[in-house]
Design a protein around this motif. Structure first.
Motif, PDB file in Angstrom:
ATOM      1  N   LEU A  16      -1.364 -14.338 -19.211  1.00  0.00           N
ATOM      2  CA  LEU A  16      -0.706 -15.163 -20.229  1.00  0.00           C
ATOM      3  C   LEU A  16       0.812 -15.138 -20.143  1.00  0.00           C
ATOM      4  N   GLU A  17       1.376 -14.067 -19.650  1.00  0.00           N
ATOM      5  CA  GLU A  17       2.828 -13.874 -19.725  1.00  0.00           C
ATOM      6  C   GLU A  17       3.400 -13.570 -18.344  1.00  0.00           C
ATOM      7  N   VAL A  18       4.449 -14.304 -17.960  1.00  0.00           N
ATOM      8  CA  VAL A  18       5.128 -14.060 -16.685  1.00  0.00           C
ATOM      9  C   VAL A  18       6.023 -12.831 -16.833  1.00  0.00           C
ATOM     10  N   PRO A  19       5.828 -11.797 -16.027  1.00  0.00           N
ATOM     11  CA  PRO A  19       6.665 -10.595 -16.155  1.00  0.00           C
ATOM     12  C   PRO A  19       8.091 -10.855 -15.680  1.00  0.00           C
ATOM     13  N   ALA A  20       9.054 -10.344 -16.398  1.00  0.00           N
ATOM     14  CA  ALA A  20      10.458 -10.511 -16.021  1.00  0.00           C
ATOM     15  C   ALA A  20      10.836  -9.504 -14.947  1.00  0.00           C
ATOM     16  N   LEU A  21      11.726  -9.909 -14.066  1.00  0.00           N
ATOM     17  CA  LEU A  21      12.233  -8.993 -13.052  1.00  0.00           C
ATOM     18  C   LEU A  21      13.357  -8.172 -13.664  1.00  0.00           C
ATOM     19  N   ALA A  22      12.999  -7.015 -14.181  1.00  0.00           N
ATOM     20  CA  ALA A  22      13.950  -6.156 -14.881  1.00  0.00           C
ATOM     21  C   ALA A  22      13.439  -4.726 -14.826  1.00  0.00           C
ATOM     22  N   VAL A  23      14.249  -3.791 -15.300  1.00  0.00           N
ATOM     23  CA  VAL A  23      13.806  -2.400 -15.366  1.00  0.00           C
ATOM     24  C   VAL A  23      12.655  -2.306 -16.364  1.00  0.00           C
ATOM     25  N   PRO A  24      11.475  -1.792 -15.974  1.00  0.00           N
ATOM     26  CA  PRO A  24      10.337  -1.708 -16.900  1.00  0.00           C
ATOM     27  C   PRO A  24      10.662  -0.881 -18.134  1.00  0.00           C
ATOM     28  N   GLU A  25       9.973  -1.213 -19.222  1.00  0.00           N
ATOM     29  CA  GLU A  25      10.217  -0.529 -20.494  1.00  0.00           C
ATOM     30  C   GLU A  25      10.072   0.983 -20.368  1.00  0.00           C
ATOM     31  N   GLU A  26       9.106   1.414 -19.579  1.00  0.00           N
ATOM     32  CA  GLU A  26       8.845   2.855 -19.437  1.00  0.00           C
ATOM     33  C   GLU A  26      10.052   3.602 -18.868  1.00  0.00           C
ATOM     34  N   PHE A  27      10.850   2.903 -18.029  1.00  0.00           N
ATOM     35  CA  PHE A  27      11.983   3.566 -17.373  1.00  0.00           C
ATOM     36  C   PHE A  27      13.335   3.074 -17.880  1.00  0.00           C
ATOM     37  N   ARG A  28      13.336   2.284 -18.970  1.00  0.00           N
ATOM     38  CA  ARG A  28      14.559   1.635 -19.419  1.00  0.00           C
ATOM     39  C   ARG A  28      15.635   2.637 -19.827  1.00  0.00           C
ATOM     40  N   PHE A  29      15.220   3.775 -20.350  1.00  0.00           N
ATOM     41  CA  PHE A  29      16.195   4.768 -20.789  1.00  0.00           C
ATOM     42  C   PHE A  29      16.244   5.965 -19.840  1.00  0.00           C
ATOM     43  N   ALA A  30      15.657   5.792 -18.666  1.00  0.00           N
ATOM     44  CA  ALA A  30      15.686   6.853 -17.656  1.00  0.00           C
ATOM     45  C   ALA A  30      16.865   6.637 -16.722  1.00  0.00           C
ATOM     46  N   THR A  31      17.232   7.663 -16.007  1.00  0.00           N
ATOM     47  CA  THR A  31      18.344   7.574 -15.058  1.00  0.00           C
ATOM     48  C   THR A  31      17.897   7.850 -13.633  1.00  0.00           C
ATOM     49  N   GLY A  32      16.615   8.070 -13.408  1.00  0.00           N
ATOM     50  CA  GLY A  32      16.116   8.399 -12.089  1.00  0.00           C
ATOM     51  C   GLY A  32      15.937   7.172 -11.202  1.00  0.00           C
ATOM     52  N   PRO A  33      15.498   7.376  -9.971  1.00  0.00           N
ATOM     53  CA  PRO A  33      15.335   6.280  -9.006  1.00  0.00           C
ATOM     54  C   PRO A  33      14.228   5.298  -9.369  1.00  0.00           C
ATOM     55  N   ALA A  34      13.328   5.657 -10.285  1.00  0.00           N
ATOM     56  CA  ALA A  34      12.276   4.722 -10.703  1.00  0.00           C
ATOM     57  C   ALA A  34      12.823   3.639 -11.638  1.00  0.00           C
ATOM     58  N   ALA A  35      14.038   3.810 -12.161  1.00  0.00           N
ATOM     59  CA  ALA A  35      14.623   2.842 -13.095  1.00  0.00           C
ATOM     60  C   ALA A  35      15.322   1.725 -12.315  1.00  0.00           C
ATOM     61  N   HIS A  36      14.517   0.883 -11.669  1.00  0.00           N
ATOM     62  CA  HIS A  36      15.045  -0.275 -10.951  1.00  0.00           C
ATOM     63  C   HIS A  36      14.175  -1.487 -11.283  1.00  0.00           C
ATOM     64  N   ASP A  37      14.620  -2.681 -10.909  1.00  0.00           N
ATOM     65  CA  ASP A  37      13.948  -3.922 -11.301  1.00  0.00           C
ATOM     66  C   ASP A  37      12.551  -4.029 -10.698  1.00  0.00           C
ATOM     67  N   SER A  38      11.585  -4.359 -11.559  1.00  0.00           N
ATOM     68  CA  SER A  38      10.201  -4.528 -11.129  1.00  0.00           C
ATOM     69  C   SER A  38       9.518  -5.528 -12.051  1.00  0.00           C
ATOM     70  N   ALA A  39       8.929  -6.581 -11.491  1.00  0.00           N
ATOM     71  CA  ALA A  39       8.296  -7.641 -12.281  1.00  0.00           C
ATOM     72  C   ALA A  39       6.825  -7.316 -12.524  1.00  0.00           C
ATOM     73  N   CYS A  40       6.588  -6.326 -13.381  1.00  0.00           N
ATOM     74  CA  CYS A  40       5.212  -5.908 -13.680  1.00  0.00           C
ATOM     75  C   CYS A  40       5.142  -5.445 -15.130  1.00  0.00           C
TER      76      CYS A  40
END
Length: 355
Positions: free
Chosen positions: A308-332
């Motif tokens: 139903l919803e097109v995922p945005a290419l942005a830092v995922p909510e789970e990593f939005r307040f993280a500073t590690g290497p997983a906090a990068h743009d991902s459209a999922c």
């Protein structure tokens, strides 16, 4: 390493090829959405790797960047100027600074022309780049720079191996001293040993000439060796992007994880330890793209929200307040870090981050 300001910016880039029906009275019944909303930025002196399966739109994107194709929508900005609407002398000037290395060294060189004529042809189109009496000397210098004997200027393409032909193509791309080179799978048609030689050559030339590369490939191990940042494409869109270490060591998009799990690993023990991700189904047609997330028809994480919803290419909510290497743009919608997907490369030095 890349400067702080991008030399090339792509915003909302779209390329659709119409599908028509009828002979005398053609009617458009659909469109092949080869590139469908791409946003990218290339820093000065940086190498941006673009990876993805065959048919995902990489080569179409390459042709758009060098203005061999006109976009359906979106913008391509070179040093802040939108070049999508340029023509005539203005376009000719931009093309001098953005050159391309083509995929197949067997078909990208004119078999009726000598190597000297092939490498020197850009000077006929841009005579201001070199005085007429100085062109032969410059051609010989270019052949020497790419590791070929300058005395080969009188030979024809059929007298060279695949790796040598690709070196000729690189020399032709360097003739006008461009700032950007778009390399469309420049080593995919070569043997593995020759691939390494050409990649090392391109890395050396980048330092020597101050080049910025857009390096397109489907082989993730090749891209890992040369790229500062990586963008992963699927069905005309970027689904994940970040620095090379973020993408290879901390992927968060399921498609990227599946691609990395298929990369050949020379170490038998490491190969046995890693988990192989097998995707179900085939890649959907770009003329009939699924609703919502376009990867959902092959994804093991797919839920109702994905349709139903097109995922945005942005830092995922789970990593939005993280500073590690997983906090990068991902459209999922359900991005999560999965590691280790690939064994770490012990011989690779970490790349310096942009300032």
């Amino acid at each position: 390493m890349a400067g702080t300001e991008p030399i090339l910016e792509v915003g909302g880039l779209v390329k659709h090829y119409p599908l028509t029906r009828g002979v005398l009275f053609k009617k458009q019944i659909g469109a092949v959405r080869a590139v469908d909303g791409v946003d990218l930025a290339l820093g000065r002196g940086e190498t941006l790797g673009i990876v993805g399966e065959s048919g995902c739109g990489k080569s179409t994107l390459a042709r758009l960047l060098v203005n061999l194709e006109s976009p359906t929508a979106g913008s391509i900005r070179y040093k802040g100027e939108d070049i999508t609407g340029l023509s005539g002398r203005a376009l000719k000037t931009v093309r001098r600074n953005i050159q391309m290395v083509f995929q197949d060294p067997y078909t990208s060189l004119n078999p009726r022309m000598t190597v000297g004529d092939i490498v020197g042809e850009p000077y006929e189109i841009h005579p201001e780049a070199a005085p007429k009496g100085d062109r032969r000397r410059r051609v010989r210098e270019l052949l020497d720079v790419v590791g070929l004997d300058p005395d080969y200027v009188g030979r024809y393409p059929h007298q060279f191996s695949g790796g040598q032909r690709q070196r000729i193509g690189i020399a032709r791309g360097l003739a006008l001293r461009p700032e950007i080179i778009v390399a469309d799978e420049p080593v995919s048609a070569l043997d593995v040993s020759v691939q390494a030689q050409v990649i090392n050559l391109m890395a050396r030339l980048q330092d020597e000439f101050g080049l910025s590369y857009v390096f397109i490939a489907h082989d993730l191990s090749i891209v890992r060796h040369i790229s500062d940042r990586v963008a992963v494409m699927y069905l005309g869109r970027i689904v994940e992007r970040g620095r090379d270490t973020e993408i290879y060591d901390h992927p968060t998009h399921p498609y990227t994880q599946a691609l990395l799990s298929a990369v050949p690993v020379p170490d038998p023990e490491a190969r046995q330890r890693r988990e192989r991700i097998l995707l179900s189904g085939d890649v959907p047609s770009p003329a009939d793209i699924p609703s919502g997330c376009r990867f959902r028809t092959r994804c093991w994480k797919a839920r109702e929200r994905c349709a139903l919803e097109v995922p945005a290419l942005a830092v995922p909510e789970e990593f939005r307040f993280a500073t590690g290497p997983a906090a990068h743009d991902s459209a999922c919608h359900f991005a999560e870090e999965k590691r280790p997907v690939l064994p770490r490369d012990p011989g690779r030095e970490p790349r310096e981050e942009p300032a």
